[in-house]
Design a protein around this motif. Sequence first.
Motif, short mmCIF file in Angstrom:
data_model
loop_
_atom_site.label_atom_id
_atom_site.label_comp_id
_atom_site.label_asym_id
_atom_site.label_seq_id
_atom_site.Cartn_x
_atom_site.Cartn_y
_atom_site.Cartn_z
N ARG A 125 7.42 4.37 1.06
CA ARG A 125 6.84 5.71 1.12
C ARG A 125 6.62 6.16 2.56
O ARG A 125 6.81 7.33 2.89
CB ARG A 125 5.51 5.71 0.35
CG ARG A 125 5.68 5.52 -1.16
CD ARG A 125 4.33 5.27 -1.81
NE ARG A 125 4.44 5.14 -3.25
CZ ARG A 125 4.79 4.01 -3.87
NH1 ARG A 125 5.09 2.93 -3.15
NH2 ARG A 125 4.86 3.96 -5.19
N GLU A 126 6.22 5.20 3.42
CA GLU A 126 5.98 5.55 4.82
C GLU A 126 7.26 6.02 5.50
O GLU A 126 7.24 6.94 6.31
CB GLU A 126 5.40 4.34 5.57
CG GLU A 126 3.98 3.99 5.16
CD GLU A 126 3.91 3.19 3.86
OE1 GLU A 126 2.79 2.97 3.37
OE2 GLU A 126 4.97 2.79 3.35
N LEU A 151 9.78 7.48 4.00
CA LEU A 151 10.08 8.81 3.46
C LEU A 151 9.23 9.89 4.13
O LEU A 151 9.72 10.97 4.43
CB LEU A 151 9.86 8.82 1.94
CG LEU A 151 10.85 7.98 1.13
CD1 LEU A 151 10.43 7.91 -0.33
CD2 LEU A 151 12.27 8.54 1.24
N LEU A 152 7.96 9.57 4.36
CA LEU A 152 7.11 10.54 5.06
C LEU A 152 7.65 10.81 6.46
O LEU A 152 7.68 11.95 6.92
CB LEU A 152 5.67 10.01 5.16
CG LEU A 152 4.80 10.14 3.91
CD1 LEU A 152 3.48 9.42 4.12
CD2 LEU A 152 4.55 11.60 3.57
N PRO A 198 3.17 8.63 9.16
CA PRO A 198 2.51 8.17 7.93
C PRO A 198 1.16 7.52 8.16
O PRO A 198 0.44 7.26 7.20
CB PRO A 198 3.51 7.16 7.36
CG PRO A 198 4.24 6.64 8.54
CD PRO A 198 4.34 7.79 9.50
N THR A 203 -0.27 8.71 0.61
CA THR A 203 1.15 8.88 0.26
C THR A 203 1.37 9.38 -1.16
O THR A 203 2.47 9.33 -1.67
CB THR A 203 1.91 7.55 0.46
OG1 THR A 203 1.30 6.55 -0.37
CG2 THR A 203 1.91 7.11 1.90
N ARG A 204 0.32 9.84 -1.83
CA ARG A 204 0.49 10.30 -3.21
C ARG A 204 1.48 11.46 -3.30
O ARG A 204 2.12 11.65 -4.34
CB ARG A 204 -0.87 10.72 -3.78
CG ARG A 204 -0.84 11.08 -5.26
CD ARG A 204 -2.23 11.24 -5.82
NE ARG A 204 -2.95 9.98 -5.82
CZ ARG A 204 -2.83 9.07 -6.78
NH1 ARG A 204 -2.01 9.28 -7.78
NH2 ARG A 204 -3.53 7.95 -6.72
N ILE A 211 4.37 11.62 -2.07
CA ILE A 211 5.70 11.07 -2.36
C ILE A 211 5.84 10.84 -3.86
O ILE A 211 6.85 11.23 -4.47
CB ILE A 211 5.90 9.73 -1.61
CG1 ILE A 211 5.73 9.92 -0.10
CG2 ILE A 211 7.28 9.15 -1.94
CD1 ILE A 211 6.79 10.72 0.55
N ASP A 212 4.84 10.21 -4.46
CA ASP A 212 4.91 9.91 -5.89
C ASP A 212 5.00 11.17 -6.73
O ASP A 212 5.71 11.23 -7.74
CB ASP A 212 3.69 9.07 -6.31
CG ASP A 212 3.58 7.78 -5.51
OD1 ASP A 212 4.62 7.14 -5.30
OD2 ASP A 212 2.47 7.42 -5.09
N THR A 257 11.75 2.87 -9.27
CA THR A 257 10.59 2.34 -8.56
C THR A 257 10.78 0.86 -8.29
O THR A 257 11.08 0.09 -9.21
CB THR A 257 9.29 2.53 -9.38
OG1 THR A 257 9.08 3.92 -9.62
CG2 THR A 257 8.10 1.95 -8.63
N GLY A 274 8.76 0.64 -2.79
CA GLY A 274 9.04 2.06 -2.71
C GLY A 274 10.01 2.50 -3.79
O GLY A 274 9.89 2.13 -4.95
N TYR A 275 11.01 3.30 -3.39
CA TYR A 275 11.97 3.87 -4.33
C TYR A 275 13.39 3.64 -3.84
O TYR A 275 13.65 3.54 -2.65
CB TYR A 275 11.74 5.38 -4.51
CG TYR A 275 10.38 5.71 -5.08
CD1 TYR A 275 10.12 5.58 -6.43
CD2 TYR A 275 9.35 6.16 -4.24
CE1 TYR A 275 8.88 5.89 -6.96
CE2 TYR A 275 8.11 6.47 -4.75
CZ TYR A 275 7.87 6.33 -6.11
OH TYR A 275 6.63 6.62 -6.62
#
Length: 229
Positions: free
Chosen positions: A179-180, A182-183, A191, A196-197, A199-200, A220, A225-226
């Motif tokens: 997630r970090e 992606l941010l 980040p 990081t919500r 992203i979800d 997931t 992460g993803y």
Amino acid sequence: MMKEQPVILVVEDDAAVRQGIVDSLTFAGYEVLSAADGREGMEKALRASYQLMLLDLVMPHHSGFEVLEALRKERPGQPVIILSARGEEADRVKGLTMGADDYVVKPFSVRELLARVDAVLRRSSERKVGDDQYSFDGGSVDFSRREVRLENGSRNELSERESDLMQYLISNAGRAIAREELLRQVWRIDPKNIETRTIDMHVAHLREKLGDHGADVVVTVRGKGYRVG
């Protein structure tokens, strides 16, 4: 929350050179993996999660060219900088033709190496998916129109952020993206100390628009992460 740093894989059989590179990259704030010969390098190159590989050409067991060849088949688009004492143009051209992003001739300064690393990481994060179309089980995405087309005939419009998120995941297919990261790379924000919500939530909306197979397209990876693919 820990700040996620880019991970760099250093494949170099000269212990002193390898340790010097590892120390320099670590001091500069990167997370570093290393391999001491071509066999270990090949294994980590194909299995480890990393954003950039620094690759020596002349090593026992597998040459850097062999590692590049395997990468081209298994992880196309993986950023690579070749490190080698060979300065001949033929080797440089061959390495670049095989998919390397840059070529640094030993001996090199730490300052030069870090500048090349930063430049390649920046370019790779800005790469666009070459094809404007992405097909998946149950439909396709048209990035030029920012539109999902499902087999049942329905169409869903993607927001600019959802489109950018999907493109970044596709450009790193097969790798779990934190997630970090992606941010940092999609949202362009630091980040650190940020929840990081967001992203979800974007992933949930994206999956919904991808239809019944959305959770199979954007997967997931628990604790990481993803990923797509």
